[in-house]
Design an enzyme around this catalytic site. Sequence first.
Site, mmCIF file in Angstrom:
data_model
loop_
_atom_site.group_PDB
_atom_site.id
_atom_site.type_symbol
_atom_site.label_atom_id
_atom_site.label_comp_id
_atom_site.label_asym_id
_atom_site.label_seq_id
_atom_site.Cartn_x
_atom_site.Cartn_y
_atom_site.Cartn_z
ATOM 1 C CB ALA B 103 -0.863 0.146 1.179
ATOM 2 C CB SER B 108 9.574 -4.372 0.803
ATOM 3 O OG SER B 108 9.810 -3.071 0.395
ATOM 4 C CB ALA B 109 11.633 -0.690 3.866
ATOM 5 C CG ASP B 151 10.260 2.894 1.303
ATOM 6 O OD1 ASP B 151 10.213 4.106 0.935
ATOM 7 O OD2 ASP B 151 9.413 1.971 0.661
#
Lengths: 322, 322
Positions: B103, B108-109, B151
Amino acid sequence: MTLALRDQASACGKIILLGEHSVVYGHPALAAGLRRGLILRARPLADRHAPMELAIPGWNLDLRLLASSDHPVVRACLEVLAHCDAPVTGWRIEGDVGLPSGAGLGSSAALSVALARLAIDPEGPEPDTDAVVEASMVGERIFHGTPSGLDSEVAARGGVNAFARGQGCEPVRLAAPLHLVVMPSGVPRQTGTLVAGVRARRDRYPRVIDPVLDACGALVVRARAAIESGDFGTVAELANVAQELLSALGVSHPVLDDLCALALRHGAAAAKLTGAGGGGCAFALCETPADAAKVLAGLARERPELAADPRTAPFAVEIDAT
Amino acid sequence: MTLALRDQASACGKIILLGEHSVVYGHPALAAGLRRGLILRARPLADRHAPMELAIPGWNLDLRLLASSDHPVVRACLEVLAHCDAPVTGWRIEGDVGLPSGAGLGSSAALSVALARLAIDPEGPEPDTDAVVEASMVGERIFHGTPSGLDSEVAARGGVNAFARGQGCEPVRLAAPLHLVVMPSGVPRQTGTLVAGVRARRDRYPRVIDPVLDACGALVVRARAAIESGDFGTVAELANVAQELLSALGVSHPVLDDLCALALRHGAAAAKLTGAGGGGCAFALCETPADAAKVLAGLARERPELAADPRTAPFAVEIDAT
């Protein structure tokens, strides 16, 4: 002084297509005449000494033009008639309207322009447009203090006009007609408050707001070229961008946003507020008359309370190619 | 290589507060860490040679980390573990999440940062944040090709960070906490398409769009000063302006506009999209936690279908003062 008036005269309404607010900061704007404006018809009264009567049912006006009145419409009409060396007794003037008054659509200029056309040299040829505008301005000053003259120019000339502060009006040639749906919000506009609000926001954040105003100005220049070349897609894209930039200036209103979203959902290519915002009107730009009809039908279905009231009913209007 | 992992490690999610899109053109942006991110817990498997297991039910992940897999999460995790000189067998890692994946909230980070924290020198002191970010980037490259590193920085450091292309991250001191309600739209974001769309619009209308991007950049500078001085009203006003400028760039979406309008109606001081737009998330900025609770309640009432799905349920988050 003659005792005559013409039988009939008309004037356009006005809609700002692009450039409202940024025009205050010296950027150009585009306005179009709305052929659905005002038609005035004059007929003599039996008593030629009876006060002039003015009845415009669509604007809820039924007035006697008495010098003692302080009604602004009466004062403005008497000033225009006096300027034109026209009679102020012995006639009844009735008006048919195609647009609401007080919605930022130039109703007062339409009235003074049509009245000047009834009154100037009524037994001669069609009056010169510059003379009509000049007479109209006499009335507009009663309504608006120091009007820019734009409304009078557009009411008298129709078509699309470019204007900038201190540079007057310049006609814009349209390569193709523009199909608009005018959408009054029913929320009163508050021109002074909104112009002051933009100025306050600019004072607080000049580095943010000045580039937004620059973008608004550049957008008008680019859109004018697209109107002149008949590039509808560009006109529509830029009109949508203009609505967002006006929102960034803080002059939109939830009702205007709602009308614009509805129009887009029902097939308009673009939709934006027009004029001061914070109420007043929005318009939808449609690619074809059929699209405009779909937008009207969609608005009637989804906002029946607006469609049912003549003061807020959306209406389609075509700006002719020239 | 050691055979150990830490018992537990966590990482923040990320939300771009201001400056998305204009950051591509060299202007600054602000991003905040979301403490509702990811907590990973590791426990040894009975068979120390069995493949590592990764289960994050909130993100629908239940994976075995096999070198033969081409699942991007598996590949990213194995790369991070290898970079950290950590075991790739004999452990089960379970994750509790506080934000949806995919989103634009830095999931992911968060995963690679938390995993690096489990894995780097597990019997030593808390790992150095720079080392964690470096390890996370190994995973982020699997997901995103050439990630900016933002991120990973935010996932590892939390708080509010200013960043600009080629200049890295700089922590921003908050004078007062910020109360956000994150509102996933449920519409997939399309980062590449939207970045390309802004570029195309800028190529078509450089004199319109360049000043809009300049305004976006100036807005971030001004808002950062307001965040640092605790001037909530200015932060909120500028966040609302930012939403309109992003709309002028063409990156909003009717669902995001709807969520923002709802949040404002239910008491948010500002609401805007975050990240690439065209879907993804919006957030509401509220003056108090009570206001945030009202916004959440209003959204639950008016958009129950979003609230009922954990992938799209709005959630409140506080960005702490520093």
